[in-house]
Scaffold this motif. Structure first.
Motif, PDB file in Angstrom:
ATOM      1  N   ASP A  73       0.819  -1.214   0.000  1.00  0.00           N
ATOM      2  CA  ASP A  73       0.000   0.000   0.000  1.00  0.00           C
ATOM      3  C   ASP A  73       0.849   1.259   0.000  1.00  0.00           C
ATOM      4  OD1 ASP A  73      -2.178  -1.679   0.132  1.00  0.00           O
ATOM      5  OD2 ASP A  73      -2.530  -1.373   2.279  1.00  0.00           O
ATOM      6  N   ARG A  74       1.976   1.227   0.740  1.00  0.00           N
ATOM      7  CA  ARG A  74       2.806   2.427   0.881  1.00  0.00           C
ATOM      8  C   ARG A  74       3.482   2.788  -0.438  1.00  0.00           C
ATOM      9  NH1 ARG A  74       5.969  -0.431   5.645  1.00  0.00           N
ATOM     10  NH2 ARG A  74       5.683  -2.054   4.056  1.00  0.00           N
ATOM     11  N   MET A  75       3.861   1.793  -1.200  1.00  0.00           N
ATOM     12  CA  MET A  75       4.487   2.060  -2.495  1.00  0.00           C
ATOM     13  C   MET A  75       3.423   2.391  -3.539  1.00  0.00           C
ATOM     14  SD  MET A  75       7.670  -0.628  -2.546  1.00  0.00           S
ATOM     15  CE  MET A  75       8.829   0.491  -3.326  1.00  0.00           C
ATOM     16  N   ARG A  76       2.317   1.683  -3.483  1.00  0.00           N
ATOM     17  CA  ARG A  76       1.249   1.924  -4.458  1.00  0.00           C
ATOM     18  C   ARG A  76       0.683   3.328  -4.329  1.00  0.00           C
ATOM     19  NH1 ARG A  76      -1.400  -2.007  -3.031  1.00  0.00           N
ATOM     20  NH2 ARG A  76      -3.193  -0.975  -2.085  1.00  0.00           N
ATOM     21  N   ALA A  77       0.744   3.903  -3.140  1.00  0.00           N
ATOM     22  CA  ALA A  77       0.241   5.258  -2.926  1.00  0.00           C
ATOM     23  C   ALA A  77       0.999   6.294  -3.743  1.00  0.00           C
ATOM     24  CB  ALA A  77       0.305   5.619  -1.437  1.00  0.00           C
ATOM     25  N   LEU A  78       2.212   5.963  -4.176  1.00  0.00           N
ATOM     26  CA  LEU A  78       3.021   6.902  -4.956  1.00  0.00           C
ATOM     27  C   LEU A  78       2.801   6.759  -6.460  1.00  0.00           C
ATOM     28  CD1 LEU A  78       6.395   6.682  -2.976  1.00  0.00           C
ATOM     29  CD2 LEU A  78       4.536   8.328  -2.711  1.00  0.00           C
ATOM     30  N   LEU A  79       1.982   5.793  -6.858  1.00  0.00           N
ATOM     31  CA  LEU A  79       1.717   5.579  -8.279  1.00  0.00           C
ATOM     32  C   LEU A  79       0.671   6.566  -8.773  1.00  0.00           C
ATOM     33  CD1 LEU A  79       1.590   1.693  -8.223  1.00  0.00           C
ATOM     34  CD2 LEU A  79       3.326   3.075  -9.361  1.00  0.00           C
ATOM     35  N   ASP A  80       0.830   7.027 -10.013  1.00  0.00           N
ATOM     36  CA  ASP A  80      -0.105   8.006 -10.566  1.00  0.00           C
ATOM     37  C   ASP A  80      -0.770   7.491 -11.840  1.00  0.00           C
ATOM     38  OD1 ASP A  80       2.115   8.102 -12.141  1.00  0.00           O
ATOM     39  OD2 ASP A  80       2.575  10.213 -11.769  1.00  0.00           O
ATOM     40  N   VAL A  81      -0.894   6.145 -11.943  1.00  0.00           N
ATOM     41  CA  VAL A  81      -1.646   5.536 -13.039  1.00  0.00           C
ATOM     42  C   VAL A  81      -2.653   4.571 -12.426  1.00  0.00           C
ATOM     43  CG1 VAL A  81       0.344   5.682 -14.605  1.00  0.00           C
ATOM     44  CG2 VAL A  81      -0.044   3.576 -13.305  1.00  0.00           C
ATOM     45  N   GLU A  82      -3.440   3.929 -13.267  1.00  0.00           N
ATOM     46  CA  GLU A  82      -4.350   2.891 -12.772  1.00  0.00           C
ATOM     47  C   GLU A  82      -3.534   1.821 -12.055  1.00  0.00           C
ATOM     48  OE1 GLU A  82      -7.302  -0.630 -14.491  1.00  0.00           O
ATOM     49  OE2 GLU A  82      -6.674   1.010 -15.824  1.00  0.00           O
ATOM     50  N   ALA A  83      -3.805   1.605 -10.788  1.00  0.00           N
ATOM     51  CA  ALA A  83      -2.997   0.690  -9.982  1.00  0.00           C
ATOM     52  C   ALA A  83      -3.895  -0.209  -9.148  1.00  0.00           C
ATOM     53  CB  ALA A  83      -2.049   1.469  -9.070  1.00  0.00           C
ATOM     54  N   HIS A  84      -3.495  -1.472  -9.035  1.00  0.00           N
ATOM     55  CA  HIS A  84      -4.276  -2.458  -8.299  1.00  0.00           C
ATOM     56  C   HIS A  84      -3.394  -3.146  -7.270  1.00  0.00           C
ATOM     57  CE1 HIS A  84      -7.591  -2.244 -11.256  1.00  0.00           C
ATOM     58  NE2 HIS A  84      -6.614  -2.108 -12.146  1.00  0.00           N
ATOM     59  N   ALA A  85      -4.005  -3.491  -6.126  1.00  0.00           N
ATOM     60  CA  ALA A  85      -3.325  -4.308  -5.137  1.00  0.00           C
ATOM     61  C   ALA A  85      -3.319  -5.748  -5.637  1.00  0.00           C
ATOM     62  CB  ALA A  85      -4.043  -4.220  -3.792  1.00  0.00           C
ATOM     63  N   GLY A  86      -2.147  -6.326  -5.738  1.00  0.00           N
ATOM     64  CA  GLY A  86      -2.059  -7.694  -6.221  1.00  0.00           C
ATOM     65  C   GLY A  86      -0.627  -8.157  -6.243  1.00  0.00           C
ATOM     66  N   THR A  87      -0.452  -9.433  -6.470  1.00  0.00           N
ATOM     67  CA  THR A  87       0.878 -10.029  -6.517  1.00  0.00           C
ATOM     68  C   THR A  87       1.093 -10.692  -7.871  1.00  0.00           C
ATOM     69  OG1 THR A  87       0.141 -12.183  -5.697  1.00  0.00           O
ATOM     70  CG2 THR A  87       0.736 -10.516  -4.037  1.00  0.00           C
ATOM     71  N   ALA A  88       2.328 -11.104  -8.109  1.00  0.00           N
ATOM     72  CA  ALA A  88       2.628 -11.778  -9.368  1.00  0.00           C
ATOM     73  C   ALA A  88       1.865 -13.088  -9.496  1.00  0.00           C
ATOM     74  CB  ALA A  88       4.131 -12.048  -9.452  1.00  0.00           C
ATOM     75  N   GLU A  89       1.587 -13.703  -8.345  1.00  0.00           N
ATOM     76  CA  GLU A  89       0.912 -14.996  -8.359  1.00  0.00           C
ATOM     77  C   GLU A  89      -0.610 -14.860  -8.415  1.00  0.00           C
ATOM     78  OE1 GLU A  89       4.851 -14.944  -6.641  1.00  0.00           O
ATOM     79  OE2 GLU A  89       3.032 -13.939  -5.965  1.00  0.00           O
ATOM     80  N   ARG A  90      -1.080 -13.644  -8.174  1.00  0.00           N
ATOM     81  CA  ARG A  90      -2.529 -13.417  -8.204  1.00  0.00           C
ATOM     82  C   ARG A  90      -2.794 -11.962  -8.573  1.00  0.00           C
ATOM     83  NH1 ARG A  90      -6.959 -15.485  -3.699  1.00  0.00           N
ATOM     84  NH2 ARG A  90      -8.816 -15.009  -4.932  1.00  0.00           N
ATOM     85  N   MET A  91      -3.021 -11.719  -9.853  1.00  0.00           N
ATOM     86  CA  MET A  91      -3.278 -10.366 -10.337  1.00  0.00           C
ATOM     87  C   MET A  91      -4.779 -10.157 -10.545  1.00  0.00           C
ATOM     88  SD  MET A  91      -0.262  -9.614 -13.145  1.00  0.00           S
ATOM     89  CE  MET A  91       0.016 -11.281 -13.757  1.00  0.00           C
ATOM     90  N   PRO A  92      -5.314  -9.025 -10.088  1.00  0.00           N
ATOM     91  CA  PRO A  92      -6.742  -8.742 -10.272  1.00  0.00           C
ATOM     92  C   PRO A  92      -7.024  -8.173 -11.657  1.00  0.00           C
ATOM     93  CG  PRO A  92      -5.745  -6.975  -9.022  1.00  0.00           C
ATOM     94  CD  PRO A  92      -4.652  -7.984  -9.279  1.00  0.00           C
TER      95      PRO A  92
END
Length: 244
Positions: A73-92
């Protein structure tokens, strides 16, 4: 010894520093990958394990649509494009929705068989996969032995084996849905003052996984033995493949 999954998730504890001091990817690396895979400007791509978006932003300048997937969450908060919480083994993400998946400095953290199956799921037929690594550990002038010893202790305590970890991908594609991967290297360099070099070292998993007080103490110790500017000759490893 921290678990591998804990180390993989440690970067969020140093997200701001990671974004500030980690070397940027040169546009030439993305241009080369696009040429190798035949990706046009209208391609739809995924930045997997996007971190703070250092690669994502470059991809966004090159391709029509970029979707980021990042578990922290802390790294994703710095993204400025469409971003999803997920992992390489399980992408939404939907099946067969992307022309290519890019992974910057992260594939060695994945459960490779599960990740490759999941990446194959989200790719269109003959879709591409690009793995990138920024190898920046060498400095000119070399850091002192005292500085190296400060860095060595948390690294050894973490149980990391850098070359074994990072180069494990070479056997990961056997029996996968992908063609045998091919690789190239590109050159880049940055010059950092001592303060930024110390911050760069502190953004690595073995140090980022320390508690805040211990990390701050280690950084102060580093700053006591680093001085001046350091040139980092960077070797960029570019690995690419596509679905069979």
């Amino acid at each position: 010894m921290p678990a591998s999954s804990d180390l993989a998730r440690s970067f969020g504890g140093a997200a701001a520093e990671y974004e500030r001091v980690r070397p940027d990817w040169p546009p030439a690396a993305i241009d080369r990958a696009a040429a190798l895979l035949g990706l046009g400007l209208d391609a739809e791509v995924v930045d997997l394990a996007a971190g703070t978006g250092k690669l994502t932003r470059l991809l966004s300048e090159r391709f029509r649509r970029v979707v980021a997937v990042e578990p922290d969450d802390r790294m994703r908060a710095l993204l400025d494009v469409e971003a999803h919480a997920g992992t390489a083994e399980r992408m939404p993400l939907p099946d067969k929705g992307a022309d290519a998946v890019f992974v910057g400095d992260a594939f060695h953290w994945f459960d490779a068989p599960a990740a490759l199956a999941e990446i194959a799921r989200v790719l269109r037929p003959r879709g591409g996969l690009v793995l990138l690594w920024n190898n920046w550990w060498e400095t000119e002038p070399p850091i002192s032995e005292e500085a190296a010893a400060i860095l060595r202790e948390p690294y050894e305590r973490s149980g990391r084996a850098f070359r074994d970890d990072v180069y494990a991908w070479r056997g990961a594609f056997d029996g996968s849905p992908f063609e045998p991967p091919r690789e190239e290297t590109l050159a880049n360099e940055v010059v950092l003052p001592a303060e930024d070099l110390a911050a760069l070292y502190c953004s690595t998993s073995s140090i980022a996984s320390l508690d805040e007080a211990e990390r701050a103490t280690l950084r102060r110790r580093l700053l006591g033995v680093l001085a001046g500017d350091y040139r980092l000759p960077i070797e960029i490893e570019l690995v690419w493949t596509r679905l069979r």
